[in-house]
Scaffold this motif. Structure first.
Motif, PDB file in Angstrom:
ATOM      1  N   HIS A 189      67.208  47.506  35.698  1.00 51.33           N
ATOM      2  CA  HIS A 189      68.617  46.517  35.988  1.00 51.33           C
ATOM      3  C   HIS A 189      68.304  45.338  37.068  1.00 51.33           C
ATOM      4  N   ARG A 190      67.191  45.580  38.008  1.00 51.27           N
ATOM      5  CA  ARG A 190      67.060  44.330  38.850  1.00 51.27           C
ATOM      6  C   ARG A 190      65.727  43.957  38.731  1.00 51.27           C
ATOM      7  N   GLY A 191      64.695  44.856  37.808  1.00 52.17           N
ATOM      8  CA  GLY A 191      63.294  44.131  37.677  1.00 52.17           C
ATOM      9  C   GLY A 191      62.447  44.018  38.842  1.00 52.17           C
ATOM     10  N   VAL A 192      62.694  44.977  39.626  1.00 52.57           N
ATOM     11  CA  VAL A 192      61.686  45.402  40.885  1.00 52.57           C
ATOM     12  C   VAL A 192      60.411  45.986  40.327  1.00 52.57           C
ATOM     13  N   SER A 193      59.300  45.841  41.262  1.00 50.58           N
ATOM     14  CA  SER A 193      58.295  46.713  41.048  1.00 50.58           C
ATOM     15  C   SER A 193      58.588  48.184  41.364  1.00 50.58           C
ATOM     16  N   ARG A 194      57.651  48.941  40.698  1.00 51.41           N
ATOM     17  CA  ARG A 194      57.675  50.469  40.875  1.00 51.41           C
ATOM     18  C   ARG A 194      57.738  50.751  42.425  1.00 51.41           C
ATOM     19  N   GLN A 195      56.697  50.074  43.146  1.00 58.16           N
ATOM     20  CA  GLN A 195      56.628  50.395  44.368  1.00 58.16           C
ATOM     21  C   GLN A 195      57.720  50.034  45.297  1.00 58.16           C
ATOM     22  N   GLU A 196      58.448  48.923  44.972  1.00 62.59           N
ATOM     23  CA  GLU A 196      59.659  48.577  45.506  1.00 62.59           C
ATOM     24  C   GLU A 196      60.728  49.500  45.265  1.00 62.59           C
ATOM     25  N   ALA A 197      60.835  50.122  44.263  1.00 61.59           N
ATOM     26  CA  ALA A 197      61.707  51.003  43.954  1.00 61.59           C
ATOM     27  C   ALA A 197      61.558  52.412  44.376  1.00 61.59           C
ATOM     28  N   ARG A 198      60.261  52.583  44.691  1.00 62.03           N
ATOM     29  CA  ARG A 198      59.967  54.000  45.431  1.00 62.03           C
ATOM     30  C   ARG A 198      60.362  53.841  46.874  1.00 62.03           C
ATOM     31  N   GLU A 199      60.133  52.700  47.346  1.00 66.42           N
ATOM     32  CA  GLU A 199      60.454  52.669  48.744  1.00 66.42           C
ATOM     33  C   GLU A 199      61.933  52.615  49.174  1.00 66.42           C
ATOM     34  N   ARG A 200      62.860  51.913  48.240  1.00 70.20           N
ATOM     35  CA  ARG A 200      64.228  51.963  48.290  1.00 70.20           C
ATOM     36  C   ARG A 200      64.574  53.681  48.005  1.00 70.20           C
ATOM     37  N   ALA A 201      63.830  54.316  47.032  1.00 68.51           N
ATOM     38  CA  ALA A 201      64.257  55.712  46.783  1.00 68.51           C
ATOM     39  C   ALA A 201      64.039  56.580  48.104  1.00 68.51           C
ATOM     40  N   ILE A 202      63.014  56.146  48.698  1.00 72.58           N
ATOM     41  CA  ILE A 202      62.619  57.100  50.091  1.00 72.58           C
ATOM     42  C   ILE A 202      63.796  56.800  51.012  1.00 72.58           C
ATOM     43  N   TYR A 203      63.918  55.335  51.234  1.00 74.72           N
ATOM     44  CA  TYR A 203      65.067  55.181  52.152  1.00 74.72           C
ATOM     45  C   TYR A 203      66.313  55.920  51.893  1.00 74.72           C
ATOM     46  N   LEU A 204      66.932  55.873  50.551  1.00 72.86           N
ATOM     47  CA  LEU A 204      68.033  56.351  50.264  1.00 72.86           C
ATOM     48  C   LEU A 204      68.009  58.000  50.523  1.00 72.86           C
ATOM     49  N   LEU A 205      66.992  58.749  50.175  1.00 71.69           N
ATOM     50  CA  LEU A 205      66.954  59.937  50.058  1.00 71.69           C
ATOM     51  C   LEU A 205      67.041  60.421  51.551  1.00 71.69           C
TER      52      LEU A 205
END
Lengths: 344, 311, 339
Positions: free
Chosen positions: C125-141
């Motif tokens: 949906h946001r077209g971010v890179s996998r690395q950025e997505a992983r960072e956000r996932a870690i933050y939210l977890l």
């Protein structure tokens, strides 16, 4: 509300060895006594390999006096359903004894046991065979035990349907045609048709809608008063337990961690787990917010219980002793309340 | 449906002793059943064809124009009626011994259906017994029975049947017994998994706490609830058995001449398949239609039996 | 359109969902109105079969294929959901509206790692890179209280307990910073202690991120503790809606009153006493339904109840669908009749 029983159940309550003098002490004998009951399961075994063992219930002792309601609370997987199955004769205990009316039931056959103890299960959709009519379901105990002629059986079925508040025409219907509350009434009728002393209620209202739950709870209270029943009431709904029971036992990971009267448990809980359970019960009081119960998320694995006190990984007050030594369930008050905690 | 007719005041809510609104009434069971049966096209076709086949099998002596065993060397290899040289005397022609193909086909229905039914019954009893026991008891019993099922699944049915038939000599009885002893695997697998789900049904617990005997629980509480699935397996195994009989007969190890088995008819015609193709086409088509119809019936029954089929 | 309505994140007017069933048409949702303001927690409460789950599926565009949806207005942040193409709908889903289901084990795909499932929506949906997505996932977890978040990303759903899975579901719902989360009985399958922890977490995060939540439940205890506003559903209708304190202090519909009085309240209900039960059963919604659907169970039903009651405004934001919502019936309530 209902007529006199039409059929006398042959020798319903007393096992053969009961003498007249014994009946005087009957009041003192608890209706149900559980002594050091344990059950271990073997997991993951196959034809050619041995599995791990899992202590589902460990060393549980309880006394339920006649005509009282014992609440059994605890989270899923704490062993309360396994305990219920052992009491009903569905699972053989690995160790320990169950005494009904002061007599061990280990050797008693299932039919003799069935006259004393009957279950009411959680799921009214799974507890009735979908291919049988209500009359067949409710009358099954009479047929299996050969009580009465078919005509007497029909009369007894109709009478029992009245007692649980079902219309008589329900007798000819299939479970699929009834609502959840009506099905649970059928299950109650099946449990009561032989007039047992003890009824094991395993989450009898948790699958029902709240408005129907109240109907069933009222029915259970009425039946207890009318027939002098003794209940073991298993539930995770603390508001319901508090409303219904005389005594409460709290289970955690197969062991009883606290036991006492309703006032003791709900008024002044001693075990941190009991306290957490009470805190997490959300009563309908707006503005209170959701309490912080201070438990970690480390739900333990029953096949690999923590050393020491099984609750210590989640306990906000855990100390060094809790990690090493398992606390014994000890009497803490003169009136027979017990708790298993180093800090109580 | 019920709301519009409720009486508005509290009087309906205070029916003495109950206070339970009305039990919803459902339309009569039979009309629902027939509507379901014929609302499903595949099922309807299957029912009609299988029904016809059963009628033909029963009334074959009345329907057949000739004796299926009567040989007439003067009238060998007569083509069917739509062929230039065909005649109404032998509607589907005759075979190399001058026997009337239509009559043999009609009598052959008896063999195919007998084999299908009896094999499905034998294997059904074996497989269901094993499956129900494995599913109900679990543990050791299940491990042993599952091992037996796996062993059976590892055997190539046709080869084993051929080998055994060549030892005992082919006959109708041999074929039925052999296939009955070989085709129970699907019954076992299905009844095992359905029983496993039922073992922990609370109504089974309720029966056990009452002290009901084991046969009572298995026959009266469990079996009626798995019967639906078993009937579906039964149709599939009937079709399977009919095809296997044809295969064995074709290979000469099944039903022996002069019985009018469809597989045998194909085998006897195979020398003529290039110049007189109807000799094998006619029994082949009969086989195809019957097996297809039985499979359609099975699929249809499975759809009806799917969740939501009852209740 | 008034100024106030423009500000509403979700506007629902006269939403209807019909399902064809064997015996006719099941009117699962029968003309409901409600709205959700930005950043608020609205609870839809009701018993099984009252249409609350159908409502949530209708909002997400996930209704069963046979279902028919009609609405005078179904607007999400000014976007008309009834005419939206499936493609734009699925862009909206996940990016601006997300859902938390009752059973996290069925909502999480057992074949993919948590990291895959968490990042997928954000990348799409946001077209971010996998690395950025992983960072956000870690933050939210970490925000939902999962320790060792980085390692968890490579785990599969079956390696987590029920409570942890539901935390992951919450993190997943928050990945794209949606404006609206629909949570359908998210804690019903959990133990009470875990439920309290999850609810507390959901409420905290909702307030922190300013996300609006439609929380669907049957549990009035949960509603009281977390909701800003409540809509009570019965037989496919919203029969009462009010800010939470108002509803509990001053219920206007006899069904709401019945629901509140039939759960034992510690300290108020004497132990062992009879509870106020609501007699009877929920009516069938197959076929034409006329009049107040509650009248056959209502202790104060009158002949007028055969006519469909209007939605009466009681005070400010408090509405109830009952002829007698604003004036109590003079006749004393019927004695409780269940035996």
């Amino acid at each position: 509300m209902n007529a006199q029983p039409i059929i006398e159940v042959a020798e319903p309550r007393q096992l053969p060895s009961t003498s007249d003098s014994a009946s005087a002490s009957r009041a003192a004998t608890p209706a149900l006594e559980i002594c050091g009951l344990s059950k271990t399961f073997t997991l993951g075994g196959g034809l050619f390999k041995r599995g791990r063992t899992l202590g589902a219930v460990s060393d549980v002792s309880l006394r339920i006096p006649r005509g009282q309601v014992m609440g059994l609370v605890g989270e899923s997987g704490c062993g309360k359903s396994t305990l219920a199955k052992m009491l009903l004769g569905l699972t053989t205990p690995s160790d320990g004894d169950v005494l009904v009316d002061g007599r061990p039931v280990r050797d008693a056959d299932q039919k003799a046991l069935a006259r004393h103890i009957q279950p009411i299960f959680q799921d009214p959709y799974s507890s009735l065979n979908p291919r049988k009519r209500i009359a067949q379901i409710v009358g099954l105990p009479l047929r299996v035990h050969g009580i009465g002629t078919p005509r007497e059986q029909r009369a007894r079925i109709a009478e029992t349907l009245d007692v649980v508040g079902l219309p008589r025409r329900a007798a000819e219907q299939f479970p699929g045609q009834l609502s959840g509350g009506q099905r649970q009434r059928v299950a109650i009728a099946r449990a009561l048709i032989m007039r047992p002393d003890i009824v094991i209620c395993d989450e009898p209202t948790s699958a029902l809608d709240v408005s129907v739950q109240a109907q069933i709870l009222n029915l259970l209270l009425d039946l207890k008063a009318e027939f002098g029943l003794t209940y073991l009431f298993i539930s995770h709904d603390l508001a319901v337990v508090e409303h219904l029971v005389d005594r409460v036992a709290v289970m955690y990971l197969g062991r009883i961690v606290e036991e006492g009267t309703r006032e003791q448990i709900f008024g002044s809980p001693r075990h941190p787990y009991t306290r957490a359970l009470l805190d997490s019960a959300l009563t309908p009081e707006p503005g209170m917010g959701v309490p912080d119960i201070g438990l970690g998320d480390a739900t333990p694995d029953p096949s690999d219980p923590p050393a020491g006190c099984a609750f210590h990984p989640r306990c906000p007050k855990a100390q060094a002793a809790c990690r090493q030594q398992r606390p014994r369930l000890e009497d803490i008050r003169s009136d027979n309340a017990r708790v298993a905690c180093h800090l109580a | 449906m019920t709301t519009s007719s409720v009486s508005p005041t509290a009087s309906s809510a205070s029916t003495p002793g109950t206070g339970l609104g009305e039990i919803p009434l459902q339309p009569p069971a039979w009309s629902r059943v027939t509507r379901r049966l014929f609302g499903h096209r595949g099922l309807a076709i299957g029912l009609i064809v299988v029904g016809l086949a059963i009628l033909i099998a029963i009334f074959a002596p009345l329907l057949a124009p000739h004796d299926p065993y009567h040989q007439d060397i003067a009238n060998r290899m007569v083509p069917p009626v739509w062929h230039d040289k065909g005649s109404w005397e032998h509607v589907l022609g005759t075979d190399k011994l001058g026997r009337d193909t239509l009559s043999r086909l009609l009598f052959g229905t008896r063999i195919s259906l007998t084999i299908g039914l009896v094999v499905a019954l034998i294997s059904g009893v074996i497989g269901t017994t094993l499956g129900v026991l494995a599913g109900y008891f679990g543990g050791r019993v299940d491990a042993v029975i599952s091992y037996v099922i796996t062993t059976r699944l590892a055997m190539p049915v046709v080869l084993v049947a051929l080998a055994l038939a060549s030892l005992t000599g082919g006959s109708l009885t041999t074929v039925i017994v052999l296939l009955g002893l070989l085709l129970w695997d699907r019954f076992a697998v299905v009844s095992r998994s359905v029983t496993q789900q039922m073992r922990d049904a609370e109504y089974v617990y309720a029966a056990r706490t009452l002290g009901c005997s084991l046969p009572y629980i298995l026959l009266r509480e469990v079996l009626p609830n798995i019967a639906g699935s078993l009937i579906v397996v039964m149709t599939l195994e009937m079709a399977h058995a009919i095809l296997l009989e044809a295969t064995l007969s074709f290979l000469g190890m099944g039903v022996q001449p002069p019985l009018p088995s469809w597989g045998l008819m194909v085998a006897e015609g195979k020398a003529y398949m290039f110049f007189q193709p109807w000799v094998i086409a006619i029994p082949g088509i009969a086989l195809f239609v019957l097996v297809l119809a039985i499979n359609l019936l099975g699929d249809g029954l499975r759809d009806l039996n799917a969740p939501g089929g009852r209740n | 359109m008034s100024r106030l309505e423009v500000n509403n994140l979700l506007e629902v007017k006269n939403l209807r969902v019909d399902l064809p069933v064997e015996a006719g048409t099941l009117h699962a949702v029968r003309g409901i109105d409600f709205h959700v303001e930005r950043g608020e927690m609205l609870c839809l409460v009701g018993e099984s079969g009252c249409g609350k789950s159908m409502t949530s599926l209708a909002l997400m565009g996930l209704l069963p294929r046979k279902a028919r949806l009609k609405a005078d207005r179904l607007q999400f942040d000014g976007i008309d959901l009834t005419t939206l193409s499936e493609r734009r709908r699925s862009d909206l889903r996940g990016a601006r509206m997300s859902m938390i289901f009752q059973e996290p084990m069925t909502a999480l795909n057992p074949a993919y790692t948590l990291g895959n499932q968490l990042c997928e929506g954000l990348i799409r949906h946001r077209g971010v890179s996998r690395q950025e997505a992983r960072e956000r996932a870690i933050y939210l977890l970490e925000r939902v209280g999962i320790s060792a978040a980085r390692d968890r990303l490579d785990q599969y759903p079956h390696q987590l307990s029920g409570g942890l899975r539901q935390r992951v579901m919450i993190a997943m719902a928050l990945m794209c910073e949606p404006d609206l989360i629909i949570a359908d009985e998210p804690t019903t399958a959990l133990d009470v202690t875990i439920q309290a922890q999850i609810l507390r977490l959901l409420r905290e995060l909702q307030q922190e991120f300013g996300t609006a939540v439609i929380f669907i439940t049957h549990d009035l205890g949960v509603v009281a503790r977390i909701a800003d506003r409540v809509a009570v559903m019965y037989a496919g209708e919203v029969i009462e809606s009010a800010p939470t304190p108002t509803l509990y202090a001053n219920p206007g519909h006899p069904y709401t009153r019945g629901l509140l009085s039939c759960i034992p309240a510690p300290g108020k209900t004497p132990p062992g006493s009879r509870l106020q039960a609501i007699p009877g059963v929920v009516p069938s919604l197959v076929g034409h339904v006329e009049g107040c659907a509650f009248r056959n169970r209502c202790p104060q039903a009158q002949p007028i109840c055969e006519r469909t009651p209007p939605l009466m405004s009681l005070s400010g934001d408090h509405r109830a669908r009952c002829h007698y919502a604003d004036r109590p019936v003079s006749a004393p309530p019927q004695p409780e009749t269940i035996s």
